[in-house]
Design an enzyme around this catalytic site. Sequence first.
Site, PDB file in Angstrom:
ATOM      1  N   GLY A  16      68.193  42.391   7.656  1.00 23.91           N
ATOM      2  CA  GLY A  16      69.541  42.054   8.122  1.00 23.91           C
ATOM      3  C   GLY A  16      70.217  43.339   8.596  1.00 23.91           C
ATOM      4  O   GLY A  16      69.564  44.371   8.789  1.00 23.91           O
ATOM      5  N   ALA A  18      72.029  45.504   7.053  1.00 19.09           N
ATOM      6  CA  ALA A  18      71.920  46.675   6.177  1.00 19.09           C
ATOM      7  C   ALA A  18      70.559  47.350   6.341  1.00 19.09           C
ATOM      8  O   ALA A  18      70.474  48.569   6.554  1.00 19.09           O
ATOM      9  CB  ALA A  18      72.148  46.262   4.719  1.00 19.09           C
ATOM     10  N   ALA A  48      76.345  35.119  10.807  1.00 19.64           N
ATOM     11  CA  ALA A  48      77.754  35.510  10.670  1.00 19.64           C
ATOM     12  C   ALA A  48      78.517  35.058  11.903  1.00 19.64           C
ATOM     13  O   ALA A  48      78.038  35.169  13.030  1.00 19.64           O
ATOM     14  CB  ALA A  48      77.871  37.014  10.470  1.00 19.64           C
ATOM     15  N   GLY A  51      83.226  37.763  12.297  1.00 21.61           N
ATOM     16  CA  GLY A  51      83.155  39.094  12.867  1.00 21.61           C
ATOM     17  C   GLY A  51      83.179  40.215  11.848  1.00 21.61           C
ATOM     18  O   GLY A  51      82.846  40.023  10.679  1.00 21.61           O
ATOM     19  N   GLU A 122      91.660  36.285  10.102  1.00 22.83           N
ATOM     20  CA  GLU A 122      91.056  35.397   9.096  1.00 22.83           C
ATOM     21  C   GLU A 122      91.887  35.446   7.821  1.00 22.83           C
ATOM     22  O   GLU A 122      92.823  36.241   7.711  1.00 22.83           O
ATOM     23  CB  GLU A 122      89.603  35.821   8.833  1.00 22.83           C
ATOM     24  CG  GLU A 122      88.691  35.517  10.023  1.00 22.83           C
ATOM     25  CD  GLU A 122      87.283  36.001   9.823  1.00 22.83           C
ATOM     26  OE1 GLU A 122      86.721  35.775   8.741  1.00 22.83           O
ATOM     27  OE2 GLU A 122      86.737  36.623  10.744  1.00 22.83           O
ATOM     28  N   ASP A 224      66.597  37.705  -4.359  1.00 22.65           N
ATOM     29  CA  ASP A 224      65.378  38.414  -4.794  1.00 22.65           C
ATOM     30  C   ASP A 224      65.659  39.863  -5.212  1.00 22.65           C
ATOM     31  O   ASP A 224      65.090  40.360  -6.186  1.00 22.65           O
ATOM     32  CB  ASP A 224      64.322  38.441  -3.671  1.00 22.65           C
ATOM     33  CG  ASP A 224      63.884  37.061  -3.232  1.00 22.65           C
ATOM     34  OD1 ASP A 224      64.342  36.060  -3.818  1.00 22.65           O
ATOM     35  OD2 ASP A 224      63.076  36.973  -2.292  1.00 22.65           O
ATOM     36  N   HIS A 352      78.894  30.882  -0.618  1.00 22.77           N
ATOM     37  CA  HIS A 352      78.842  31.646   0.634  1.00 22.77           C
ATOM     38  C   HIS A 352      78.435  33.102   0.444  1.00 22.77           C
ATOM     39  O   HIS A 352      77.642  33.628   1.202  1.00 22.77           O
ATOM     40  CB  HIS A 352      80.235  31.571   1.267  1.00 22.77           C
ATOM     41  CG  HIS A 352      80.376  32.266   2.578  1.00 22.77           C
ATOM     42  ND1 HIS A 352      79.665  31.888   3.699  1.00 22.77           N
ATOM     43  CD2 HIS A 352      81.160  33.313   2.974  1.00 22.77           C
ATOM     44  CE1 HIS A 352      80.000  32.661   4.724  1.00 22.77           C
ATOM     45  NE2 HIS A 352      80.897  33.538   4.299  1.00 22.77           N
ATOM     46  N   GLU A 376      74.730  43.118   1.046  1.00 29.04           N
ATOM     47  CA  GLU A 376      75.222  42.097   0.101  1.00 29.04           C
ATOM     48  C   GLU A 376      74.561  42.196  -1.265  1.00 29.04           C
ATOM     49  O   GLU A 376      75.145  41.789  -2.276  1.00 29.04           O
ATOM     50  CB  GLU A 376      75.023  40.697   0.710  1.00 29.04           C
ATOM     51  CG  GLU A 376      75.725  39.613  -0.077  1.00 29.04           C
ATOM     52  CD  GLU A 376      75.803  38.277   0.655  1.00 29.04           C
ATOM     53  OE1 GLU A 376      75.713  38.245   1.897  1.00 29.04           O
ATOM     54  OE2 GLU A 376      75.941  37.250  -0.049  1.00 29.04           O
ATOM     55  N   LEU A 393      80.093  42.695   6.654  1.00 27.96           N
ATOM     56  CA  LEU A 393      79.304  43.394   7.683  1.00 27.96           C
ATOM     57  C   LEU A 393      79.763  44.847   7.743  1.00 27.96           C
ATOM     58  O   LEU A 393      78.950  45.772   7.900  1.00 27.96           O
ATOM     59  CB  LEU A 393      79.476  42.705   9.037  1.00 27.96           C
ATOM     60  CG  LEU A 393      78.880  41.288   9.134  1.00 27.96           C
ATOM     61  CD1 LEU A 393      79.268  40.633  10.456  1.00 27.96           C
ATOM     62  CD2 LEU A 393      77.362  41.300   8.995  1.00 27.96           C
TER      63      LEU A 393
END
Length: 541
Positions: A16, A18, A48, A51, A122, A224, A352, A376, A393
Amino acid sequence: MKESEFRYDYLVIGSGVAGLFFALNMASHGRVAVVTKKERYESNTNYAQGGIAAVTSKEDSFEMHVKDTLEAGAGLCSEEAVRTIIREGPERIAELKELGMKFTEREVPNSNGVRELDLGREGGHSKRRVLHAKDITGREVEQSLLKAVERDSNIHIFENHIAVNLIMSGRLGMDGPNRCLGAHVFNRVSGEVHTFSARIVVLATGGCGKVYLYTTNPDIATGDGIAMAYRAGARVANMEFIQFHPTCLYHPKAKSFLISEAVRGEGGVLKSIDGREFMDAYHPMKSLAPRDIAARAIDNEMKRSGAEHVLLDITHRPAPFLIERFPNIYKTCLFYGIDMTKEPIPVVPAAHYQCGGVVIDMNGRTDLDGLYAIGEVAYTGLHGANRLASNSLLEALVCSKRAAADVASNQLEPVEKPLPAWQSGNATNPDEMVVVSHNWDEIRRTMWDYVGIVRTNKRLRRAQKRIENLLEEIHEYYWDFKITSDLLELRNIATVADLIIKCASSRKESRGLNYNLDYPEAMPELSKQPTVIRRGELTAR
Ligand code: FAD
Ligand code: SIN
């Protein structure tokens, strides 16, 4: 070297934002392996929508972004993490643009064609500050990073490779501090388990939405990294703070499709099924209240009315605007027979985001030598008891960069000794496959029913008992049977479920996302104190 042993300077688990951003920043220092459990793009990042929150406009300031983040975090953020991540955000955004990321722009009014970033809003944000690529920001970020990675011959991506366990020097009886030396990695196509060795191992495995029956997350999100780090002896924090997004599309055939909070940022209003606006009874920001409050309000309205969903209404905005601003949401809703320009969208909350994770310092270091965690999977303290929308993000970009700088300046020596090959049982038994899928369902349903948006001590105790039984059962056949990705993930979601329940049971207050009817108030003396857990012990508060 054995055929199934791979040696790299850096092993990154996860592709992802990261993992890929870290890999790009390390490639000039050594060879990087990125192992990823499915296709390279498959990640939470890829889905995502809203933003990336960052201060880029004259009307905004670091101080305002800090204030909004601290407020959403309900007294539990680390102010150092908040300030560092917010301050370094704009530089990371600039780097992302250099790598090819294109954010949506708009024409400055009365400017003769001058363009500026189109900033979204948001929940919990007092200003417009969310940079986006229409409503597919994550896909554009993922693609920009993948293109850059594919141009770099020092980065090798291993698709369909799922990391099983970290290889720790302590377990091998080696002298010195317990150091992470690599990982055992299961090749889902060939069925082999390979040994990867590296000077530094980086967990970038994302979150754990799949622990819950209903989630916005794709199938890869099985926690994981948390489970592996915990088994290896690292500290994990704040797992009780699972964020439920207020607005996931409610449709029997739609699997986990998010309706971005940006829809509410552009005026979308939450309504009950009989068309009543209800958010003014819960928060002054109404439909744009922070997520914990909005999700709880919806849960409450649904329980009160017995309805299976609520509505999100944005039909008062012009159709051309909605189609241009939210092309993916518009198209997907239409596919399911809902025209968002003409009718409200049925929505429900769903798991989420995991606000807690593997404890790291501001350079991405875990407690274990040689092991870093970013994105995350990691706990920096940025989100506290509730993450502010679009801050993740941002956190992933800033922390990947900081971790890369730290690794580059503190190179650990490679370990020359060959690492042991994986040992496991070889038995296959179709009956066991049924048990695996049954246990998957049982864990996810138990977590949804007993450890969801509203908790009680009794429900937590029930959930704990069930998960303990399941853990025992999984442990019994784990070592005897030939591994499959379903079995590996089952073991991990069971471990993560156990951590969430333990953390939630130990927090004897309601704060942010942890709402317990037996302790409805926040306790001032518990603010700023995360729940910290290490294998075998609940270490702190
Ligand atoms: P991920 O992007 O999830 O990547 C994890 C990677 O690890 C994947 O490649 C996965 O396959 C791999 N992996 C996992 N386990 C293993 C294993 N055992 N072995 C090998 N590989 C493994 N945040 C925002 O800031 N703004 C938004 O607008 C936003 N919208 C969102 C919308 C949706 C629908 C979702 C689900 C999340 C959203 N988020 C948003 C949250 C954000 O997308 C994630 O927090 C962020 O992308 C996490 O990035 P990551 O690199 O840490 O993990
Ligand atoms: C969304 O677009 O609503 C998701 C934003 C986030 O999770 O940060």
